[in-house]
Design an enzyme around this catalytic site. Structure first.
Site, mmCIF file in Angstrom:
data_model
loop_
_atom_site.group_PDB
_atom_site.id
_atom_site.type_symbol
_atom_site.label_atom_id
_atom_site.label_comp_id
_atom_site.label_asym_id
_atom_site.label_seq_id
_atom_site.Cartn_x
_atom_site.Cartn_y
_atom_site.Cartn_z
ATOM 1 C CB SER A 1 41.342 69.082 42.586
ATOM 2 O OG SER A 1 42.509 68.223 41.781
ATOM 3 C CD GLU B 1 38.733 61.353 43.642
ATOM 4 O OE1 GLU B 1 39.119 61.891 42.717
ATOM 5 O OE2 GLU B 1 38.193 62.051 44.657
ATOM 6 C CG HIS C 1 39.385 64.312 40.503
ATOM 7 N ND1 HIS C 1 39.635 64.463 42.005
ATOM 8 C CD2 HIS C 1 40.187 65.342 39.911
ATOM 9 C CE1 HIS C 1 40.324 65.476 42.119
ATOM 10 N NE2 HIS C 1 40.706 65.979 41.007
#
Length: 518
Positions: free
Chosen positions: A212, A334, A430
Site C-alpha cells: 500500500s 481490492e 487489500h
C-alpha cells in the site's frame, strides 16, 4: 599489540560479537555501539535500534541525521515506539509503547549463522497516516528462516512526516520541504549499507518491499535520484505513485498552499517556529480533524526539487529511474462495490459509467460487464479496486517494462481468507497478503487451512528467491514466468494452487490508461 577484533573496529569494519558468558543473547557492534538482541529459535532478532537522531524540537520537519553513539551495551529486545498517529485502521495491532515523536528505529531479523545473505527491507503501509514495525503480521522472524536478513523501519507519518511550509523550503538549502517520511526510509537504507554486514547481510544485495503506502514508497525510491545505489531489487504489493485517487503526489507549491490553510485554520499559526514549538499531541489532534465523517486535512508526499525533482511517471518515462528488477501486483478483492440503495447493479454501472467516462461510457460498460446482476457487481467491485490501487500498480509495472532494462514479474493474490464461520466471505482484500509473505498466519485469529499454510510457505520462498537472485523461481515451486508481451503478459495467481496465466483483462487497463494515464 592491539586485539584483532579491536583493530577491525578501529578500522571501521563491523563484526558480530560473541554473547556474554552464560547467555545466548546475540551481540553485534555497529557504528553507534554494541546492541544485544535475543534468540528466536534459529533467528537472531535485534529490535528498536535507532537509525537516526530523534526528530524532535528544532529537528521536527527536518531531514533525519545520524544517530548518536552510546557507551556500553544497548538492549535491542523491544520494538521502538511507533511514530505519531491516530487510531486510523482497526486492523492494526501494535506491540510497542508509542505513539511518540521519537520513533526513528529499525529492527533486524537474521539467521543465527548468517553470512553475506540477501537483505529484505520492509516498508509498511497505512496511507502515510498510520502503521508501525511492531505489528505481528509483519514480524520478520519466519521470513528470515528463508535464508534472508529482514529489516523493517519506522518512518514519520501524517503531519509529522509530510508537512510543508515556505520557510521549510527556504531553510533546506535545496528548496525542498515535506517528504520527511520518505527521507527517513532513505536514511534507514543508508544505515543498512553501513551496518548490515555486521548482522550477516550483504549490502550489495538489498531488496526493498512494501505494501500500500509502503508500495507507493518503493515506487518513489525507485524514482528518486537520491536513493541510487541503496537497493538492488524492488517488490511492490498493491500501490504505486502513478495514478491515484487516494494518494496523489502533488507539486510542492500546491502542498504548501494546503498546509498553510491547515496551520492557520486549525492552529491559528503562520510562523514555523511557533509550529515547531507546539506539543506533538496538539499538532496530531488538529491534523486528524474530520467534518461529516471526512478528513479535512491531508499530508502526503510531494514533488519537489530534491528527493523527487519530477513527477514519478515522468521520471520513469524518461528512463531516469533506479533500474532494478521489479516484482509487483495486487489482491483480487481490492474493491468493495455495493449497489446504491434502491438500485440494481446494472443501473449503478450505467450511472458510474456516465459520471466517470462520459462519452466513452459504452467502452467502460463493455469492459466491466456481466450476464447477471452478480457478475455486474463483481465487475464493478473490480473497477473500484482498479481505481483504488490496481491501475496505479499496473501502470508502474508497464512503465518499468517500457523504459527499464531489468526483468519484471507480476502477481495477483487470489487466496480468500477464511472467516470464523468457515466461509470465505472476507475474500482476498487489500493487505490480506502481508501475513502470507511474512509467514505470520498465526497473527490473526482465523481458521487458516493447510492450503493457506502451504501458500504462505511458497510466497515466502518466492520473495526470498527474488531477493537472492532477481528471479522468484526455485525448486519445488510452480513456474512464475517474467512479465513479457511475447508470452501474453503472464500474471502469477497466488492461490491454493498457484498458476501463471495470460492477462485476460489487459484491455481494461489499456482503456483506463487512455483516460487516467495521461
Amino acid at each position: 599489540m592491539l586485539n584483532p577484533v579491536r583493530l577491525l573496529v578501529l578500522l571501521g569494519i563491523l563484526v558480530p560479537l560473541a554473547p556474554r558468558a552464560g547467555t545466548t543473547a546475540p551481540r553485534v557492534r555497529i557504528e553507534s555501539g554494541i546492541v544485544e538482541g535475543k534468540r528466536e529459535g534459529t533467528v537472531n532478532a535485534f529490535l528498536g535500534i535507532p537509525y537516526a537522531t530523534p526528530p524532535v524540537g528544532h529537528l521536527r520537519w527536518r531531514p533525519p541525521t545520524a544517530p548518536s553513539k552510546w557507551i556500553g551495551v544497548r538492549p535491542a529486545t523491544e520494538f521502538g515506539p511507533r511514530c505519531m498517529q491516530g487510531r486510523i485502521y482497526s486492523d492494526m495491532v501494535f506491540r510497542d509503547s508509542g505513539p511518540s515523536e521519537d520513533c526513528l528505529s529499525l529492527n533486524v531479523w537474521a539467521p543465527a549463522d548468517a553470512r553475506k545473505l540477501p537483505v529484505l527491507v520492509w516498508i509498511y503501509g497505512g496511507g502515510f497516516l498510520a502503521g508501525a514495525t511492531s505489528e505481528p503480521r509483519q514480524d520478520g522472524q519466519n521470513l528470515a528462516k528463508q535464508g534472508v536478513v529482514v529489516i523493517s523501519m519506522n518512518y514519520r507519518l501524517g503531519v509529522f512526516g509530510f508537512f510543508t511550509h515556505r520557510d521549510l523550503a527556504a531553510e533546506s538549502g535545496t528548496k525542498a520541504a515535506g517528504n520527511y517520511g520518505l527521507l527517513d526510509q532513505m536514511a534507514a537504507l543508508q544505515w543498512v549499507q553501513r551496518n548490515i554486514a555486521a548482522f550477516g547481510g550483504d549490502p550489495g544485495n538489498v531488496t526493498i518491499f512494501g505494501e500500500s503506502a509502503g508500495s507507493f514508497s518503493v515506487s518513489a525510491l525507485m524514482a528518486s535520484p537520491r536513493a541510487k545505489g541503496l537497493f538492488h531489487k524492488a517488490i511492490g504489493e498493491s500501490g504505486a505513485a502513478f495514478y491515484s485517487h487516494d494518494l496523489p503526489f502533488l507539486p510542492l507549491r500546491e502542498r504548501e498552499q494546503e498546509d498553510a490553510k491547515f496551520a492557520e485554520s486549525a492552529l491559528g499559526l503562520k510562523e514555523l517556529a511557533a509550529l515547531r514549538a507546539l506539543p506533538a499531541e496538539k499538532l496530531l489532534e488538529a491534523s486528524l480533524r474530520e467534518e461529516n465523517g471526512e478528513r479535512v486535512f491531508h499530508f502526503r508526499p510531494n514533488v519537489e526539487a530534491d528527493f523527487l525533482p519530477e513527477a514519478i511517471p515522468a521520471i520513469f518515462a524518461q528512463g531516469k529511474q533506479n533500474d532494478v528488477p521489479l516484482l509487483g501486483g495486487w489482491n483480487r478483492d481490492e474493491g468493495h462495490f455495493s449497489p446504491a440503495k434502491g438500485k440494481s447493479a446494472t443501473a449503478s454501472a450505467r450511472e458510474k459509467a456516465e459520471k466517470e467516462f462520459g462519452t466513452r461510457s459504452a467502452e467502460f460498460l463493455r469492459l466491466y460487464s456481466g450476464t447477471s446482476e452478480t457478475d455486474v457487481e463483481r465487475s464493478l467491485s473490480d473497477f473500484d479496486g482498479d481505481q483504488f490501487i490496481a491501475f496505479s500498480t499496473w501502470k508502474w509495472l508497464e512503465a518499468q517494462k517500457t523504459s527499464g532494462k531489468q526483468v519484471v514479474y507480476r502477481y495477483r493474490f487470489d487466496q480468500p481468507l477464511p472467516s470464523a464461520d468457515k466461509t470465505e466471505r472476507f475474500g482476498a482484500y487489500h493487505s490480506a497478503e502481508i501475513e502470507y509473505v511474512f509467514g505470520q498466519l498465526a497473527s490473526k485469529p482465523l481458521p487458516f487451512r493447510a492450503e493457506d499454510r502451504r501458500l504462505s510457505e511458497q510466497m515466502g520462498q518466492y520473495w526470498a528467491n527474488f531477493a537472492r537472485t532477481g528471479d522468484p523461481n526455485g525448486p519445488g515451486l510452480p513456474k512464475w514466468p517474467a512479465y513479457e508481451a511475447g508470452s501474453g503478459w503472464p500474471v502469477m495467481h497466488l492461490s491454493a494452487a498457484p498458476e501463471a496465466e495470460k492477462d485476460a483483462i489487459r484491455d481494461r487497463y489499456l482503456f483506463l490508461d487512455t483516460v487516467w494515464g495521461k
